[in-house]
Design a protein around this motif. Structure first.
Motif, mmCIF file in Angstrom:
data_model
loop_
_atom_site.group_PDB
_atom_site.id
_atom_site.type_symbol
_atom_site.label_atom_id
_atom_site.label_comp_id
_atom_site.label_asym_id
_atom_site.label_seq_id
_atom_site.Cartn_x
_atom_site.Cartn_y
_atom_site.Cartn_z
ATOM 1 N N ALA A 156 0.938 -1.408 0.058
ATOM 2 C CA ALA A 156 -0.174 -0.076 -0.112
ATOM 3 C C ALA A 156 0.720 1.284 -0.026
ATOM 4 O O ALA A 156 0.407 2.091 -0.763
ATOM 5 N N GLY A 157 1.916 1.146 0.981
ATOM 6 C CA GLY A 157 2.758 2.335 0.770
ATOM 7 C C GLY A 157 3.518 2.650 -0.677
ATOM 8 O O GLY A 157 3.674 3.593 -0.955
ATOM 9 N N ARG A 158 4.019 1.468 -1.233
ATOM 10 C CA ARG A 158 4.631 1.712 -2.514
ATOM 11 C C ARG A 158 3.565 2.363 -3.559
ATOM 12 O O ARG A 158 4.064 2.811 -4.580
ATOM 13 N N ARG A 159 2.259 1.828 -3.379
ATOM 14 C CA ARG A 159 1.474 2.217 -4.281
ATOM 15 C C ARG A 159 0.548 3.309 -4.123
ATOM 16 O O ARG A 159 -0.623 3.787 -4.878
ATOM 17 N N ASN A 160 0.779 3.904 -3.056
ATOM 18 C CA ASN A 160 -0.017 5.202 -2.581
ATOM 19 C C ASN A 160 -1.233 4.653 -2.295
ATOM 20 O O ASN A 160 -2.301 5.536 -2.756
ATOM 21 N N THR A 161 -1.699 3.645 -1.640
ATOM 22 C CA THR A 161 -3.156 3.245 -1.610
ATOM 23 C C THR A 161 -3.677 3.391 -0.179
ATOM 24 O O THR A 161 -3.221 3.304 0.686
ATOM 25 N N ARG A 162 -4.761 3.895 -0.215
ATOM 26 C CA ARG A 162 -5.586 4.065 1.339
ATOM 27 C C ARG A 162 -5.914 2.683 1.913
ATOM 28 O O ARG A 162 -6.053 1.870 1.311
ATOM 29 N N VAL A 163 -5.626 2.915 3.337
ATOM 30 C CA VAL A 163 -5.680 1.723 3.976
ATOM 31 C C VAL A 163 -6.791 2.050 5.008
ATOM 32 O O VAL A 163 -6.630 2.916 5.737
ATOM 33 N N ALA A 164 -7.949 0.988 5.211
ATOM 34 C CA ALA A 164 -8.604 1.043 6.192
ATOM 35 C C ALA A 164 -8.699 -0.106 6.923
ATOM 36 O O ALA A 164 -8.539 -1.290 6.591
ATOM 37 N N ARG A 165 -8.240 -0.086 8.409
ATOM 38 C CA ARG A 165 -8.468 -1.077 9.181
ATOM 39 C C ARG A 165 -9.619 -1.452 10.230
ATOM 40 O O ARG A 165 -10.363 -0.425 10.459
ATOM 41 N N CYS A 166 -9.826 -2.497 10.447
ATOM 42 C CA CYS A 166 -11.075 -2.672 11.260
ATOM 43 C C CYS A 166 -10.777 -4.183 12.048
ATOM 44 O O CYS A 166 -10.438 -5.132 11.495
ATOM 45 N N HIS A 167 -11.306 -4.053 13.348
ATOM 46 C CA HIS A 167 -10.869 -5.192 14.110
ATOM 47 C C HIS A 167 -11.904 -6.286 13.938
ATOM 48 O O HIS A 167 -11.544 -7.497 13.832
ATOM 49 N N SER A 168 -13.097 -5.775 13.754
ATOM 50 C CA SER A 168 -14.008 -6.748 13.307
ATOM 51 C C SER A 168 -14.107 -7.100 11.908
ATOM 52 O O SER A 168 -13.923 -6.476 11.024
ATOM 53 N N SER A 169 -14.709 -8.348 11.630
ATOM 54 C CA SER A 169 -14.631 -8.754 10.162
ATOM 55 C C SER A 169 -16.211 -9.249 9.661
ATOM 56 O O SER A 169 -16.390 -9.968 8.955
ATOM 57 N N SER A 170 -16.955 -8.440 10.514
ATOM 58 C CA SER A 170 -18.477 -8.633 10.251
ATOM 59 C C SER A 170 -18.896 -7.981 8.847
ATOM 60 O O SER A 170 -18.244 -7.111 8.426
ATOM 61 N N SER A 171 -20.097 -8.264 8.303
ATOM 62 C CA SER A 171 -20.711 -7.579 7.285
ATOM 63 C C SER A 171 -20.990 -6.062 7.692
ATOM 64 O O SER A 171 -21.006 -5.326 6.408
ATOM 65 N N CYS A 172 -21.490 -5.845 8.796
ATOM 66 C CA CYS A 172 -21.876 -4.508 9.143
ATOM 67 C C CYS A 172 -20.398 -3.634 9.182
ATOM 68 O O CYS A 172 -20.565 -2.522 8.647
#
Length: 101
Positions: A66-82
């Protein structure tokens, strides 16, 4: 918009794809680390990390690319559909705010 989801549950892969499709996004989903993970990532607009269900090595590889490609990153602890719906709503362009787009 193209999205890469790193982590999550294998049994929910089809749900993740349906949710992304309803928001007008194309998705690649990696619940396990393939041997050529860095090459398979491509050039997405957003990388979503479900941190509870992914290895540290896979997170490190995704963040490095992501750093190499200048891509946004979103982190979330939960892996639910919501959680995925909330992330998509927060990171989509302002013209599209939900599944009705």
């Amino acid at each position: 918009m193209s999205i890469v989801i790193v982590g999550g549950n294998e049994c929910m892969e089809s749900q993740y794809k349906q949710i992304c499709k309803s928001y007008g996004c194309r998705a690649k989903i990696f619940t396990k680390m393939p041997s050529n993970f860095k090459r398979q990532l491509g050039f997405p607009d957003l990388i979503i990390l479900f941190t509870n269900t992914v290895s540290h090595k896979m997170v490190g590889s995704a963040l490095q690319e992501a750093g190499r490609r200048n891509t946004r990153v979103a982190r979330c602890h939960s892996s639910s559909s919501c959680a995925l719906k909330e992330l998509l709503a927060a990171h989509l362009p302002s013209g599209c705010a939900g599944p009705e787009c």
